[in-house]
Each structure stands twice: as C-alpha cells, then as structure tokens.
Enzyme design. Structure first.
Site, PDB file in Angstrom:
ATOM      1  N   GLU B  60       0.833  -1.210   0.000  1.00  0.00           N
ATOM      2  CA  GLU B  60       0.000   0.000   0.000  1.00  0.00           C
ATOM      3  C   GLU B  60       0.865   1.256   0.000  1.00  0.00           C
ATOM      4  OE1 GLU B  60      -0.451  -2.624   2.023  1.00  0.00           O
ATOM      5  OE2 GLU B  60      -2.279  -3.466   1.136  1.00  0.00           O
ATOM      6  N   HIS B 129     -11.498  -5.940   8.203  1.00  0.00           N
ATOM      7  CA  HIS B 129     -12.273  -5.657   6.990  1.00  0.00           C
ATOM      8  C   HIS B 129     -13.505  -4.830   7.305  1.00  0.00           C
ATOM      9  CE1 HIS B 129     -10.123  -9.482   6.406  1.00  0.00           C
ATOM     10  NE2 HIS B 129      -9.943  -9.064   5.162  1.00  0.00           N
TER      11      HIS B 129
END
Lengths: 406, 338
Positions: B60, B129
């Site tokens: 990322e 998540h």
C-alpha cells in the site's frame, strides 16, 4: 537442544569510536568485477558481481568506465563542487551567527549531486536528499534565491513554509524536498512510470541515504521499479553515517548496498562516489538503460560525510574526530583538481583565482539576501501561511485567517 | 435511466473518466484482469487496456508513493486500497507527502490522486475488513475525504474527486455496494432496485465535493450522518417517530458547515451518527462545531452515536454496529429536553 549454547544478541558497533584510530578495513575498495564496463543491454544475470566491485576512473591507469569528458566539462564540474563547498561553509557560519535556524552540509559528497546534475538532461527529474545541493548549483540555480529560502525571508520562493535547504525547483529538475527521509524514493518510480506511460523521454533519479535503505520505502520503490521496469536510477548515497549510526546499523557488515539490487533482479553498481568521472560514467550507463526501456538501475555511491549530520549535530561525540582525513577515497574536489592539473588543464593559481571569484560572488549573493533579511528580520506575508493547503482555500483557512486578523 | 448498484456506479465513473482523459489510470491489488475483489474495476482493463488499469504489488505504501509521483508528473491516478483497514502502511505517504506537497513546494508540485477504498462494517469482516478510519484523514490538513451513500452520489462524487486537483480519500461503504442497508440485519436484504438514487446516468456528471444533501427535511432534530449510517438513520428516525432533518454530509472534508448550522439553528437539536468508534471520532469535531456555532439555539445536549470504543469485533457485529435502535434511543433522549 539442551546442548545448544545460550543465545546471544548481536549489536553492530563501528570499528572506531572517539579517541581510537580510524579504521575502514570493513570496506573493500577493490574494483573487482567493476573493472569491466558491461554493455547497457547486458542481461542482469551477467551483472551479479558488479555490486561487490567498485566503479572507479580517477587514479586508475585505464578505466573501462572513463567517460572521456572534455576538460571544459571537468572544469565546470570542479567549479560547481567548489562553489557548493564554499556556499555551504558560508551558510553554516551564517547559522552560527544566528541568521537561520538550521543548515546541512554535503562536504565530501559534492561529486554526486554535481556530476549527476550535469550528466542528466533538462527533461529528467531528480528526487533529492538534503545532501545534494550541488545539483542546483551545477545547473546555475540562483545562489541568492537559495539563501533567501534558507533565511525564510520575504523573497523565499517557498514562502516561509519550509525548513532551510528543503528546496523545490521544478524547472531545474529538482523535486520538492522534505525532512522525512525516504518518502520520495517511490515518487521517483511513479514519475518514471508516468513518463513511460505517456511515451515521453524523461527519466527519474531517486536519492536515498544508506541509513534509509532500512525503510520500507526503499524496498517498495525497488519492487515497483523492478516490476514495471520503470526508467529510473535509484541512488544510495552511502556516506557511512546516518546521524550517529554507522552504516552497519543499516546492514553494511553483511553486504553492500548495491547488492540489494540482486533480489529485485535489477543491475546494481557500486561506485566510488568521490570520483567525479566514475559518478558521471555510472550515471550515464544507468541513464542509457533507462532511456532504452531496459528499466531501473540501483547505484551505491560510496562516500563519506565529512561534516556533522546538520547544524544540530556534533560528530566528535560518536566517531574519531580525524576519521574524515583517513577516508580512503579522498576528497572529490582535490581528486578532480589533481586530475585536471595532471592533464595540464588546470593549475594551483587558476584554482586559487576561481576560489576568490566564487567567494566574492557568494559574498555578493549573501549580502543581497541579507539586505532582504535574515530569519525573523524579514518574512513573507503571513497570509502565505494559509495559502496552498488546497488549490482553493476552504472555509477553515478563510475563517482562521480572519481570526488572526490578516 | 439505467439502474445501477454502487459497484456498477463506481465502475461507470471510472469507465467514463478512463474514456475521457488519457491521464487517468487505475491500479491496485487485484484490480486489473480480475477486476477487484468487489468487482468494482470489472472489465476496465479489457476495455481500456493493460496500462490504464493494472495490478499492483501488495504494497500500500508503494501504491500511494508511485501514485503521488505519477500525480506530480501530471497524471490523475486512481489507486485502490483493497480495504480501508489496509491503508495504514500508506499513511506516511498520505500525510507526509500527498497532503503536504502543494504547500511545501509553493504549488510547484501537487498530487491530484484519488484513493478509493472500501470501508465500514456490517459484513462480518472482523477487525481487518470493517473499520471506519475517516477521522484520521479528516485530521490531516491537505487531504479531502469523501463518502457517498448512494449509487448516484458515488458516481458523481468520484468523478468530481478524480477531476479535483487535491488528494482525495474516497471511502466506499462496502455494506452499501449491493443495497441500501439500514441496519435491520434480521430482515430481508434490500437491493438498489427501485431506489431513486440508483437511477444513474450512463455519461459524465459530477456531484460537487463539500455539499451535503438534506435527505429528509424535519423540524425536531438534526441528524448528521454519512455512508451506511445515512440509511441506518432513516430507519432510526422512523422507529423513533420524530420529525428529524437528516443530513448526508457526503464529504467530511470539505465540510458543508453552512447546511449543518442552518439546520441545527432551525431544529435546536443535533444527533451525530457514525460507524467509527466514538472517542476521537469525526463526531467529536462535528459536535464541537455545532456547539461553537449553534450553542444559543440548542435545546438539548448534542448526542453522538457511534461504534463502541473497542476494536471491531467479529461475533458481536450487531452488538457493536450502531443500528437504528441505538439512534432511536438517542433521538428519544434528545427530545426529552424542551
């Protein structure tokens, strides 16, 4: 298992601390495999010994890497390096005189920024560290403007928003600097990918210090550069010291920084960073690869940080005070000067005359900047504090500016 | 007009911009050939080509760093971070670089990037998540943070974000991808079919950043929400039986302060609803702003309803998730003060 010895934690220590004799015997300065200059399209697997050698030109009898430069180019390079050193010495003193808050020198490392700045093109972009001020000087950036930035005065091109020497100069191929180390290394890769995406011709050069190779940014940038074959040169300036931590704290006891390239499947060169001609030659080799769509190259420039990390640092607290004078790769300015003298293209008199000229020009530039003002004596309009947060200001900065009464 | 769910609407926004502007490119983990784990980029690589929509390494920090470099060059990259929970390795890039580049270089360089990322809970995704990290971005000077609650807004806001010259964090409430989930988890799932906000034009349009939507007019109390909580708020208001004015902020930076202030000045009450844990959440900033600007109009303390101050739990999804019942309770409390 009971027969195994108790485990012990290893913490690297440099070979010499203050009061001890300087030692560099942990480093190899033999050219080895790097005596050969491979073709730029040589397959990576043929280049795997390169990171353990040392690309050198000056002091070699006939180096395959000699870029065969016109003496006038060498004199320009010498001039920019000397100008950089004199500039930094002068501004370091200005800090001690209370004219600014902070300063950093690149003493002993001038060949890297200067040679690369001259060797690369106007359409290329470098993503600098704070120790390549020579890049700007070699490209003729205004010394007076640099000093205005360092003084954060009314004519500071960055409007008083940035710490001294964290320049930005797009027209000079010099990307915006920041005090966070390593975080622009991946920008160089993105920039290079964008150039390739558009089918343009410019390439990028990212700089990082050897200490910062421990950051994830370094490995992320290498991964992306390798995966997308980005036209980028990734340069590690190994000046042996990251503030007070010797290069062993970043892994130098185990391998070279150039060898980090091996795991990414890209060429890695280890270069004498105090050798103007070697820096130039290695840069051209990597640039030729990038321009031919052959992808990235990692270059380790082996050099030595002669000065402290910054004006806030005292290196005699952690390394022998005379360590710099024992550095085996010498001084980049002296080495190029001696080379030019040996060629019959330079002399002690001409050098002294050049130094006098440069000193006078620097004095003039400093005088002009000080006529505008030193830190705290002059500053851009305070309204500038609220500009540039976004392209268009939102209500917060509009209200807060009003609250401050400007 | 075609009916689109939020996935299709976002896909359509990317499709429109890829077709219209050669400087737009999309990349991220699994977004290329496969089309993304939520299928948001489905078909874009086949239609627009390999260099316009491609896979990125699982990095990322590297994704955002390269996007910033591309943006500084002159492109308009739209990187995807697969889940907002994974964005933290890129936090330094967003804070120290994307948000600061224009300011520190006095406009020589800037990063017109739009970072898309699914966020929020209600999907039994556990800690990694389900989180709602919007407040940490709102705190960063120089970043914009946008959160749609309908397919129509998602497309229009995303196009506006891509065309914006500042870095934008575009958080997609993943529980809304397939339907307007109102928090009544034990009832039949709704899809976007039949919802007016699922009528999405095929072509180009924008919904401006920084303009809230008054979803429901009312006189008793102002409810501030964004993302999934807009739909939860509708249900909670219905359950409480109050005449609430529901404001969907749509972007938290820039924040439509005028719409908020005008509403609370009218209603005299304010309840703030977000999924993120309450302490230090964006509700705290909203509460402070309302207090500073509407104090003399307030008839009741400002209420904040949010996730509990625990990590996002797995088995306790519906105990943690601030559903309609919790909002209804807060509305009832605020209405007790006359």
């Amino acid at each position: 298992m009971t027969d195994s010895p108790a485990l012990s934690l290893y913490v690297p220590e440099p070979l010499a601390r203050p009061g001890e004799a300087p030692r560099f015997d942990h480093l190899s300065f033999a050219a080895g495999a790097a005596e050969v200059r491979p073709a730029v399209d040589a397959p990576e697997h043929e280049l795997r010994d390169m990171p353990y050698g040392l690309v050198r030109v000056l002091g070699e009898t006939a180096s395959a890497w000699d870029p065969v430069l016109d003496p006038e180019i060498l004199r320009q390079g010498l001039r920019a390096m000397v100008q950089t050193r004199l500039f930094e010495d002068r501004l370091f003193r200005a800090h001690r005189q209370g004219k600014t808050s902070f300063f950093m020198k690149s003493t002993g490392e001038e060949a890297i920024g200067v040679a690369q700045s001259m060797a690369l093109g106007a359409g290329d972009m470098c993503f600098p560290t704070y120790r390549v001020q020579g890049w700007l000087i070699a490209r003729g950036y205004s010394i007076e403007t640099m000093i205005n930035q360092i003084y954060s005065n009314e004519r500071d091109p960055l409007k008083g928003r940035q710490l001294p020497i964290l320049y930005s100069a797009r027209e000079y191929g010099f990307y915006s600097l920041s005090g966070n180390v390593g975080s622009r290394f991946g920008h160089a890769v993105g920039w290079a990918m964008a150039s390739a995406y558009r089918g343009d011709r410019g390439i990028a050069l990212g700089y990082i210090g050897e200490g910062t190779t421990a950051e994830g940014d370094f490995h992320e940038a290498l991964t992306f550069a390798s995966v997308y074959r980005a036209p980028v040169i990734l340069a590690v300036t190994n000046n042996q010291w990251a503030i007070s931590s010797f290069s062993g704290i970043a892994g130098a006891e185990r391998t070279t920084f150039a060898a980090k390239a091996l795991a990414y499947g890209i060429p890695g060169l280890r270069v004498d960073g105090n050798d103007f001609l070697a820096v130039w030659a290695a840069t051209l080799w990597a640039a030729a690869r990038a321009r031919a769509n052959l992808g990235p190259t990692l270059i380790e420039f082996v050099t030595y940080r002669v000065a402290g990390h910054s004006t806030s640092d005292d290196p005699t607290k952690y390394r022998p005070a005379d360590e710099g004078s024992h550095w085996p790769l010498g001084d980049p300015i002296e080495r190029l000067k001696e080379h030019l003298v040996a060629l019959g293209e330079w002399s002690g008199e001409r050098h002294a005359q050049m130094e006098a000229e440069l000193t006078e020009a620097l004095r003039e530039a400093q005088r002009a900047a000080e006529a505008v003002g030193t830190l705290g004596k002059s500053k851009p309009s305070v309204a500038e504090m609220f500009e540039g947060v976004f392209k268009d200001p939102d209500w917060r900065v509009i209200e807060q500016r009003r609250e401050l009464g400007i | 007009m075609p009916v689109m769910n939020m996935i299709q609407a976002i896909n359509s926004a990317l499709d429109v911009k890829l077709a219209q502007d050669p400087d737009v490119l999309v990349f991220g983990e699994d977004v290329g050939y496969f089309g993304g784990v939520f299928r948001v980029t489905d078909g874009l690589q086949a239609k627009h080509g390999l260099t316009r929509c491609f896979d990125a390494p699982i990095s990322e920090g590297g994704i955002i760093a390269t996007a910033i470099g591309m943006g500084a060059y002159g492109l308009r990259p739209v990187p995807e971070i697969q889940f907002a929970d994974y964005i933290l390795p890129a936090f330094d890039q967003l804070v120290s670089e994307a948000a600061r580049l224009r300011y520190r270089s006095n406009g020589e360089f800037w990063a017109p990037i739009t970072v898309r990322s699914p966020y929020g809970g209600g999907i039994f995704g556990g800690q990694t998540h389900s989180q709602s990290p919007e407040a940490i971005f709102a705190h960063i000077t120089g970043l914009k943070t946008v959160i749609p609650s309908t397919p129509y807004d998602a497309k229009g806001l995303l196009i506006a974000a891509i065309e914006d010259d500042d870095p934008v964090i575009f958080l997609e409430p993943k529980r809304l991808y397939n339907g307007p989930f109102d928090g009544r988890h034990d009832q039949a799932l709704k899809t976007w079919m039949g919802e007016p906000a699922a009528d999405v034009p095929e072509g180009h349009y924008t919904v401006p950043l920084g303009k809230a939507a008054i979803v429901r007019s009312g006189t008793d109390v102002t409810v501030l929400a964004y993302g999934t909580m807009v739909h939860v708020a509708k249900a909670g208001i219905e359950d409480a039986g109050v005449d609430a004015e529901l404001i969907d902020l749509r972007s938290i930076v820039p924040l439509d302060i005028d719409t908020i202030v005008a509403s609370v000045a009218k209603t005299g009450r304010c309840v703030i609803l977000h999924e993120a844990s309450r302490f230090g959440g964006f509700g705290g900033e909203l509460s402070a702003l309302v207090q500073e600007r509407c104090f003399w109009a307030l008839k009741s303390p400002i209420e904040r309803v949010g996730g509990w101050d625990t990590p996002y739990p797995h088995a306790f999804e519906w105990d943690y998730f601030p559903g309609p019942a919790r909002l209804a309770k807060a509305l009832a409390r605020t209405m007790e003060n006359r």
